[in-house]
Design a protein around this motif. Structure first.
Motif, PDB file in Angstrom:
ATOM      1  N   ALA A 146      47.116  50.652  51.486  1.00 17.94           N
ATOM      2  CA  ALA A 146      48.507  50.253  51.744  1.00 17.94           C
ATOM      3  C   ALA A 146      49.315  50.255  50.452  1.00 17.94           C
ATOM      4  O   ALA A 146      50.472  50.700  50.435  1.00 17.94           O
ATOM      5  CB  ALA A 146      48.542  48.870  52.388  1.00 17.94           C
ATOM      6  N   PHE A 147      48.717  49.814  49.351  1.00 18.50           N
ATOM      7  CA  PHE A 147      49.411  49.825  48.065  1.00 18.50           C
ATOM      8  C   PHE A 147      49.759  51.243  47.633  1.00 18.50           C
ATOM      9  O   PHE A 147      50.885  51.528  47.225  1.00 18.50           O
ATOM     10  CB  PHE A 147      48.553  49.141  46.991  1.00 18.50           C
ATOM     11  CG  PHE A 147      49.086  49.342  45.597  1.00 18.50           C
ATOM     12  CD1 PHE A 147      50.218  48.656  45.177  1.00 18.50           C
ATOM     13  CD2 PHE A 147      48.473  50.223  44.728  1.00 18.50           C
ATOM     14  CE1 PHE A 147      50.725  48.856  43.900  1.00 18.50           C
ATOM     15  CE2 PHE A 147      48.973  50.421  43.459  1.00 18.50           C
ATOM     16  CZ  PHE A 147      50.106  49.742  43.033  1.00 18.50           C
ATOM     17  N   VAL A 148      48.793  52.145  47.717  1.00 19.85           N
ATOM     18  CA  VAL A 148      49.031  53.533  47.306  1.00 19.85           C
ATOM     19  C   VAL A 148      50.088  54.178  48.204  1.00 19.85           C
ATOM     20  O   VAL A 148      50.981  54.874  47.714  1.00 19.85           O
ATOM     21  CB  VAL A 148      47.715  54.337  47.307  1.00 19.85           C
ATOM     22  CG1 VAL A 148      47.970  55.818  47.106  1.00 19.85           C
ATOM     23  CG2 VAL A 148      46.776  53.803  46.225  1.00 19.85           C
ATOM     24  N   ALA A 149      50.011  53.939  49.508  1.00 18.74           N
ATOM     25  CA  ALA A 149      51.015  54.495  50.420  1.00 18.74           C
ATOM     26  C   ALA A 149      52.399  53.930  50.116  1.00 18.74           C
ATOM     27  O   ALA A 149      53.394  54.664  50.116  1.00 18.74           O
ATOM     28  CB  ALA A 149      50.627  54.212  51.866  1.00 18.74           C
ATOM     29  N   HIS A 150      52.471  52.645  49.825  1.00 23.53           N
ATOM     30  CA  HIS A 150      53.753  52.021  49.484  1.00 23.53           C
ATOM     31  C   HIS A 150      54.330  52.625  48.200  1.00 23.53           C
ATOM     32  O   HIS A 150      55.535  52.855  48.091  1.00 23.53           O
ATOM     33  CB  HIS A 150      53.570  50.514  49.326  1.00 23.53           C
ATOM     34  CG  HIS A 150      54.793  49.796  48.878  1.00 23.53           C
ATOM     35  ND1 HIS A 150      55.867  49.590  49.695  1.00 23.53           N
ATOM     36  CD2 HIS A 150      55.123  49.257  47.682  1.00 23.53           C
ATOM     37  CE1 HIS A 150      56.809  48.946  49.027  1.00 23.53           C
ATOM     38  NE2 HIS A 150      56.377  48.736  47.798  1.00 23.53           N
ATOM     39  N   TRP A 151      53.490  52.896  47.247  1.00 23.50           N
ATOM     40  CA  TRP A 151      53.902  53.458  45.964  1.00 23.50           C
ATOM     41  C   TRP A 151      54.408  54.894  46.126  1.00 23.50           C
ATOM     42  O   TRP A 151      55.422  55.274  45.533  1.00 23.50           O
ATOM     43  CB  TRP A 151      52.713  53.391  45.015  1.00 23.50           C
ATOM     44  CG  TRP A 151      52.858  54.119  43.715  1.00 23.50           C
ATOM     45  CD1 TRP A 151      53.936  54.119  42.882  1.00 23.50           C
ATOM     46  CD2 TRP A 151      51.876  54.948  43.098  1.00 23.50           C
ATOM     47  NE1 TRP A 151      53.668  54.902  41.778  1.00 23.50           N
ATOM     48  CE2 TRP A 151      52.416  55.417  41.889  1.00 23.50           C
ATOM     49  CE3 TRP A 151      50.589  55.322  43.448  1.00 23.50           C
ATOM     50  CZ2 TRP A 151      51.709  56.249  41.028  1.00 23.50           C
ATOM     51  CZ3 TRP A 151      49.890  56.143  42.580  1.00 23.50           C
ATOM     52  CH2 TRP A 151      50.446  56.594  41.396  1.00 23.50           C
ATOM     53  N   LEU A 152      53.709  55.691  46.937  1.00 19.22           N
ATOM     54  CA  LEU A 152      54.033  57.112  47.034  1.00 19.22           C
ATOM     55  C   LEU A 152      54.951  57.478  48.200  1.00 19.22           C
ATOM     56  O   LEU A 152      55.478  58.597  48.228  1.00 19.22           O
ATOM     57  CB  LEU A 152      52.736  57.920  47.136  1.00 19.22           C
ATOM     58  CG  LEU A 152      51.861  57.870  45.883  1.00 19.22           C
ATOM     59  CD1 LEU A 152      50.527  58.552  46.144  1.00 19.22           C
ATOM     60  CD2 LEU A 152      52.570  58.491  44.704  1.00 19.22           C
ATOM     61  N   MET A 153      55.153  56.593  49.155  1.00 19.83           N
ATOM     62  CA  MET A 153      55.950  56.920  50.341  1.00 19.83           C
ATOM     63  C   MET A 153      57.363  57.399  49.995  1.00 19.83           C
ATOM     64  O   MET A 153      57.831  58.380  50.590  1.00 19.83           O
ATOM     65  CB  MET A 153      55.994  55.731  51.301  1.00 19.83           C
ATOM     66  CG  MET A 153      56.591  56.060  52.650  1.00 19.83           C
ATOM     67  SD  MET A 153      55.661  57.296  53.579  1.00 19.83           S
ATOM     68  CE  MET A 153      54.151  56.413  53.921  1.00 19.83           C
ATOM     69  N   PRO A 154      58.088  56.770  49.067  1.00 24.70           N
ATOM     70  CA  PRO A 154      59.419  57.300  48.750  1.00 24.70           C
ATOM     71  C   PRO A 154      59.377  58.752  48.250  1.00 24.70           C
ATOM     72  O   PRO A 154      60.233  59.558  48.597  1.00 24.70           O
ATOM     73  CB  PRO A 154      59.938  56.356  47.664  1.00 24.70           C
ATOM     74  CG  PRO A 154      59.199  55.080  47.905  1.00 24.70           C
ATOM     75  CD  PRO A 154      57.838  55.499  48.377  1.00 24.70           C
ATOM     76  N   LEU A 155      58.374  59.095  47.449  1.00 20.96           N
ATOM     77  CA  LEU A 155      58.237  60.470  46.966  1.00 20.96           C
ATOM     78  C   LEU A 155      57.994  61.421  48.128  1.00 20.96           C
ATOM     79  O   LEU A 155      58.602  62.491  48.207  1.00 20.96           O
ATOM     80  CB  LEU A 155      57.100  60.556  45.951  1.00 20.96           C
ATOM     81  CG  LEU A 155      56.830  61.924  45.340  1.00 20.96           C
ATOM     82  CD1 LEU A 155      57.998  62.338  44.445  1.00 20.96           C
ATOM     83  CD2 LEU A 155      55.536  61.906  44.552  1.00 20.96           C
TER      84      LEU A 155
END
Length: 179
Positions: A146-155
């Protein structure tokens, strides 16, 4: 013009870097941008799985897998940043009003997608718990994902929603027919 005067040398260098055209063939069409975002997602998932393999599974070979994925992941990140003209990487003062509005739209869409992804993670973990799986063992893995998805989702959202560059006016010029 007042905005231009506020830019630091770092801002000018970053804007120039994000607007380079050498990689344009890699992201010129929506299909190519989608393919790069899909590859970036796949590389991110593989890297997270490899990292979890080193931490949870204590597999030394996974470190080499992570290192092997790092360069293609960085290249894919650079292609997405080039396709979006650095929308998420540049400071707000280096963006014009339209770009700041686009950045806000991208972040809002990423927030919506993350809300649904987190809901799915909670529901999936709950179903696993009711099925008898020890969810205590899953908490770290699910939280990391969830952390990685949250970090990369805007990109990813920015890469998927980037628009095609307008055609050059010189390309559309048709010489008048000789009479």
């Amino acid at each position: 013009m007042a905005q231009q005067e506020q830019l630091t040398s770092y801002d000018r260098r970053m804007r120039a870097l994000m607007n380079r055209t050498e990689g344009e063939p890699l992201y010129r069409t929506a299909g190519r941008r989608r393919a790069v975002v899909g590859a970036h997602i796949a590389l991110s998932v593989a890297a997270v799985a490899a990292w979890l393999g080193t931490v949870v599974g204590e597999s030394a070979w996974a470190v080499w897998v992570m290192l092997g994925l790092l360069l293609p992941w960085c290249v894919a990140t650079g292609i997405i940043n080039g396709a979006t003209r650095g929308l998420l990487e540049l400071r707000p003062r280096a963006l014009d009003e339209r770009q700041r509005g686009e950045r806000d739209r991208v972040r809002a869409r990423a927030h919506q997608v993350m809300t649904w992804l987190l809901l799915a993670a909670v529901a999936g973990t709950g179903v696993a718990g009711f099925a008898g799986v020890d969810v205590k063992a899953l908490v770290f893995q699910v939280t990391l994902c969830a952390f990685v998805a949250h970090w990369l989702m805007p990109l990813w959202v920015a890469g998927l929603t980037a628009r095609d560059e307008p055609a050059d006016e010189a390309d559309d010029f048709v010489a008048p027919a000789a009479a």
